[in-house]
Scaffold this active site. Structure first.
Site, PDB file in Angstrom:
ATOM      1  N   GLY A 199     -38.710   2.456  34.099  1.00 58.14           N
ATOM      2  CA  GLY A 199     -38.048   3.490  34.870  1.00 58.14           C
ATOM      3  C   GLY A 199     -37.858   3.065  36.317  1.00 58.14           C
ATOM      4  O   GLY A 199     -37.361   1.974  36.600  1.00 58.14           O
ATOM      5  N   TYR A 214     -36.570  -6.581  31.503  1.00 60.48           N
ATOM      6  CA  TYR A 214     -36.972  -5.179  31.422  1.00 60.48           C
ATOM      7  C   TYR A 214     -37.559  -4.864  30.048  1.00 60.48           C
ATOM      8  O   TYR A 214     -37.020  -5.226  29.015  1.00 60.48           O
ATOM      9  CB  TYR A 214     -35.784  -4.249  31.688  1.00 60.48           C
ATOM     10  CG  TYR A 214     -36.168  -2.785  31.543  1.00 60.48           C
ATOM     11  CD1 TYR A 214     -36.999  -2.180  32.478  1.00 60.48           C
ATOM     12  CD2 TYR A 214     -35.748  -2.040  30.452  1.00 60.48           C
ATOM     13  CE1 TYR A 214     -37.391  -0.860  32.343  1.00 60.48           C
ATOM     14  CE2 TYR A 214     -36.130  -0.703  30.303  1.00 60.48           C
ATOM     15  CZ  TYR A 214     -36.950  -0.129  31.253  1.00 60.48           C
ATOM     16  OH  TYR A 214     -37.349   1.173  31.112  1.00 60.48           O
TER      17      TYR A 214
END
Length: 527
Positions: A63, A56
């Site tokens: 998101g 990530y």
């Protein structure tokens, strides 16, 4: 522009440095150890970027779109797209000092070695600050969770040579032109860097630091005006005795009472509450002034503690933990972890607390002003402090203006931090609204300055009326304030005139700290 240099290390920054850069134009430089730490964290990101597994912030979307793995050839575009899409603010531009504070605090976190950016990113942000280039950041756009995303994205966009910014001369121009004029090369963002530039509480924190500094000055000013009003109303200063406040040991209360006691020392006006119109006690707005202002002081002390903790923090998501080999995802003994440290709740709460304290301080100041103007409660002063009551209205409408400001303060005291609105397809389903809390607090601080200025204006006029005969003399500190107010162009008692310029001059006097300086010329430093 102040040429004082602020050196940014790897372990946070004090509030004074924020104020120096945001308000005084201080230059910044990165400490060598901070640059080295930034480079070490970048090695972890480079190693992760080379791996096939998605990570990530490095090789995924963001998101609610974090499930998509982004191939290496698209990752630079990913970072650019992130910044461009998040630069979605609307409304008027916020103040230059707010943007400079925001940029400095983001730079402080980059310098922590926890974000994974390359040294050139931090060095370019420092160059923008030193060149006096201020990105245009808009009033609306931040929910105060995942940081102040939109405001920070507008700053990151300028780092890329895009968007608009204000130059040192105050003119708004395309960022690319301003960077070129100052020899600053736009940054081409790489893995993780766009995310690292926008994921922080820097906007709300910068405004908290500035509000704390402003409110510290205003609490002192409010103690002085409360003392002037007590004196003009021929009240008793016995309620300010240190032994009375020692038996209720709130430090802020004791500090406010001591300020008032020192301002009133040597007064020929206090203690006449048993004379022509005897009264056992002064009204709450006078007698309880230290308790109310003191509670605000203690709230301010708590807010400063929260600000100090946040100033020592490295807020980003994901964050690089260098030297920790447990659950290692990177190389060189480091790892990257997602977290929730960007949530603005700690900062948002104290921003709201301060708005409540400011509203109450404004409310009690207005009640004292009203008492000065009411012939039934002012113990011998003329109605509305008018020169010829009936023909003159005196300060009647000055109190209306003050009351309107107080009413606004009460609305501004409604907490923003309880008003979460879910976003990002319910991924970000509880947000802090800390930016909104900070924006309304800035308005509240300005309103409070005006409210205190009106009380000062009324109290000095009342003291002037009281002492015209020369039979009774104000305290030396009160006399010093009265002389300084008049020297600043704030006119005294007399027939009605255009009042707005006087009130604005009084506002500038309080805002600049001149009220405290005048009193302290006699009392010495006040709390």
């Amino acid at each position: 522009m102040n040429m004082h240099n602020v050196v940014i290390g790897a372990h946070g920054a004090p509030a004074d440095d924020v104020l120096a850069v945001a308000r005084d134009g201080a230059r910044v430089e990165l400490a060598p150890e901070a640059v080295a730490g930034i480079a070490r964290a970048r090695e972890v990101i480079e190693a992760l970027a080379a791996k096939p597994e998605p990570v990530y912030g490095v090789s995924t979307g963001f998101g609610a779109l974090a499930v998509r793995h982004i191939s290496p050839e698209l990752r630079a575009q990913l970072q650019r797209s992130l910044v461009r899409s998040h630069a979605a603010g609307m409304g008027p531009a916020v103040e230059r000092e707010v943007v400079r504070g925001l940029m400095f605090l983001r730079l402080k976190t980059l310098a922590s070695g926890r974000t994974g950016v390359r040294p050139v990113v931090a060095q370019t942000m420092a160059a923008l600050l030193n060149a006096g280039i201020t990105p245009v950041v808009h009033e609306y756009g931040s929910l105060g969770c995942s940081g102040d995303l939109a405001p920070l994205a507008h700053c990151a966009q300028v780092l890329m040579g895009e968007g608009e910014a204000e130059g040192p001369d105050g003119t708004v121009r395309p960022a690319a032109e301003l960077l070129a004029e100052h020899g600053i090369e736009p940054v081409v963002l790489r893995e993780k860097e766009g995310l690292a530039l926008i994921n922080g509480t820097d906007g709300m924190l910068g405004m908290l630091v500035m509000a704390c500094a402003d409110l510290a000055r205003l609490f002192t000013a409010a103690d002085i005006t409360a003392a002037l009003t007590l004196e003009a109303l021929l009240g008793t200063d016995k309620v300010l005795a240190p032994e009375l406040h020692a038996i209720r040991p709130h430090p802020g209360q004791a500090a406010s009472a001591e300020n008032m006691r020192r301002v009133l020392e040597g007064s020929g006006l206090t203690g006449h509450h048993q004379d022509d119109a005897p009264r056992v006690q002064d009204a709450y707005s006078v007698r309880c002034a230290p308790q109310v202002a003191g509670a605000g002081r203690d709230t301010l002390a708590h807010a400063r503690l929260v600000a100090e903790r946040e100033l020592a923090a490295a807020v980003d998501n994901p964050v690089v933990l260098v030297g920790d080999t447990s659950q290692a995802e990177g190389s060189g003994g480091g790892r990257v972890e997602s977290n929730g440290n960007f949530h603005g709740a700690p900062v948002a709460y104290v921003l709201d607390f301060l708005a409540i304290a400011a509203a109450d301080l404004g409310s009690i100041a207005e009640r004292r002003t009203d008492r000065l103007l009411d012939k039934n409660r002012s113990h011998g002063l003329p109605p509305f402090l008018a020169d010829d009551p009936g023909l003159d209205s005196g300060l009647m409408i000055a109190q209306y203006t003050q009351a309107a400001l107080v009413s606004d303060m009460k609305r501004l005291a409604v907490p923003a931090s309880v008003d979460s609105i879910p976003s990002s397809a319910m991924q970000e389903d509880h947000v802090s609204m800390g930016w909104s809390a900070a924006r309304k607090l800035r308005t509240a601080v300005d309103n409070l300055t005006r409210i205190i200025a009106v009380e000062m204006y009324a109290a000095t006029r009342a003291l002037e009326i009281r002492t015209m005969t020369g039979e009774q003399r104000p305290a030396p500190a009160s006399a010093a304030v009265l002389a300084a107010v008049r020297a600043a162009g704030v006119l005294g008692a007399g027939p009605d005139r255009f009042l707005s310029p006087d009130l604005e001059a009084a506002y500038r006097f309080v805002r600049a700290g001149e009220l405290a300086r005048a009193a302290e010329s006699v009392t010495g430093p006040l709390a």
